[in-house]
Design an enzyme around this catalytic site. Structure first.
Site, PDB file in Angstrom:
ATOM      1  N   GLU A 129      -0.927   6.405   4.363  1.00 36.15           N
ATOM      2  CA  GLU A 129      -2.048   7.158   3.812  1.00 36.15           C
ATOM      3  C   GLU A 129      -3.187   6.231   3.382  1.00 36.15           C
ATOM      4  O   GLU A 129      -4.363   6.535   3.602  1.00 36.15           O
ATOM      5  CB  GLU A 129      -1.573   8.007   2.625  1.00 36.15           C
ATOM      6  CG  GLU A 129      -0.497   9.026   2.963  1.00 36.15           C
ATOM      7  CD  GLU A 129      -0.906  10.007   4.044  1.00 36.15           C
ATOM      8  OE1 GLU A 129      -2.117  10.252   4.210  1.00 36.15           O
ATOM      9  OE2 GLU A 129      -0.013  10.533   4.734  1.00 36.15           O
TER      10      GLU A 129
ATOM     11  N   HIS B  21      -5.359   5.210   6.284  1.00 40.46           N
ATOM     12  CA  HIS B  21      -6.406   6.176   6.645  1.00 40.46           C
ATOM     13  C   HIS B  21      -7.684   5.896   5.861  1.00 40.46           C
ATOM     14  O   HIS B  21      -8.794   5.959   6.409  1.00 40.46           O
ATOM     15  CB  HIS B  21      -5.933   7.599   6.338  1.00 40.46           C
ATOM     16  CG  HIS B  21      -5.041   8.205   7.378  1.00 40.46           C
ATOM     17  ND1 HIS B  21      -5.379   8.272   8.715  1.00 40.46           N
ATOM     18  CD2 HIS B  21      -3.815   8.794   7.263  1.00 40.46           C
ATOM     19  CE1 HIS B  21      -4.402   8.880   9.387  1.00 40.46           C
ATOM     20  NE2 HIS B  21      -3.442   9.187   8.537  1.00 40.46           N
TER      21      HIS B  21
END
Length: 255
Positions: A120, A123
């Site tokens: 995550e 990203h």
């Protein structure tokens, strides 16, 4: 579409850290981070913060470890655990990380949490959100030009479907694959054993298979392709793990 992309890229290209991939970027990082702060506040208002001390401590340990190797000291990092059965996690622009207790319930150890967090965080580091918005702006402009040039509903439909299947969905899948790769390297640099990543994903997906059509229409790579890519990228991640100054291995057990 490619001609448009090449023209826009001349004015708005950047290089993704760790992978050195050139990406189209028409938004500013400042605006993305501001939106991240706003969205994070909305999530905090919507979900109750978990009182699970063990999970929260693990999240903070992982967060501090990943933060040190992410090389984004300009991010205003935050890590929160929401009390919800949702099996998901996210990192908003600017380093706003959230896990739902539902996905932590599926984890055996801290290293598995480190992979999900690193994915995550990747990203955010790669600014995939801003890149997605940039491509959508380009796609919208292309649709306008098609509408002006052809003036037919059929042409608009063909353009919309073609760019969705040929550009938008493959782009989203490639971003997920890139985040998986960057996530493996990040967790390894932070001292977590990268072998935990494919092991977790195999168990989390329970060996479910996706058809070719489902894979084509999905915004994420199929589970099979993700696991294979993780295993293919393990040698590079293990090299980073060997060089990590603080070996955490699999970390603390979570269940």
């Amino acid at each position: 579409m490619l001609v448009f992309a090449q023209s826009f890229c001349f004015f708005g290209c950047r290089t993704v850290p760790m992978t050195e991939r050139s990406q189209l970027m028409l938004s500013s990082e400042e605006s993305e981070n501001a939106q991240g702060v706003s969205a994070y506040g909305e999530y905090k208002a919507k979900y109750k913060v978990s009182s699970n001390a063990e999970y929260t401590a693990a999240l903070q340990r992982c967060g501090e470890a990943i933060k040190k190797v992410a090389e984004r000291d300009d991010f205003n990092w935050e890590f929160v655990l929401f009390d919800s059965p949702i099996e998901n996690a996210f990192c908003l622009p600017g380093g706003k990380v959230a896990f739902y207790s539902g996905i932590v319930d599926k984890m055996n150890n801290e290293a598995e949490m480190a992979f999900v967090m690193s994915h995550e965080v990747a990203h955010a580091i790669a600014r995939h959100g801003g890149e997605s918005v940039s491509w959508e702006q380009l796609r919208t402009l292309g649709g306008l030009l098609v509408s002006i040039g052809f003036g037919s509903d059929a042409a608009n439909t063909i353009y919309s479907a073609g760019t969705q299947l040929g550009v938008t969905l493959p782009f989203s899948r490639s971003n997920e694959a890139e985040a998986d790769y960057m996530g493996l390297l990040l967790m390894a640099k932070a001292g977590y054993n990268p072998d935990a990543a494919p092991a977790f994903w195999k168990r989390f997906t329970s060996g479910q298979s996706s058809s070719a059509v489902e894979g084509l229409l999905s915004t994420h790579p199929t589970d099979e392709s993700r696991i294979k890519a993780m295993e293919d990228n393990l040698p590079a991640a293990r090299e980073e793990y060997i060089k990590a100054p603080n070996k955490r291995g699999y970390g603390e057990k979570l269940r």
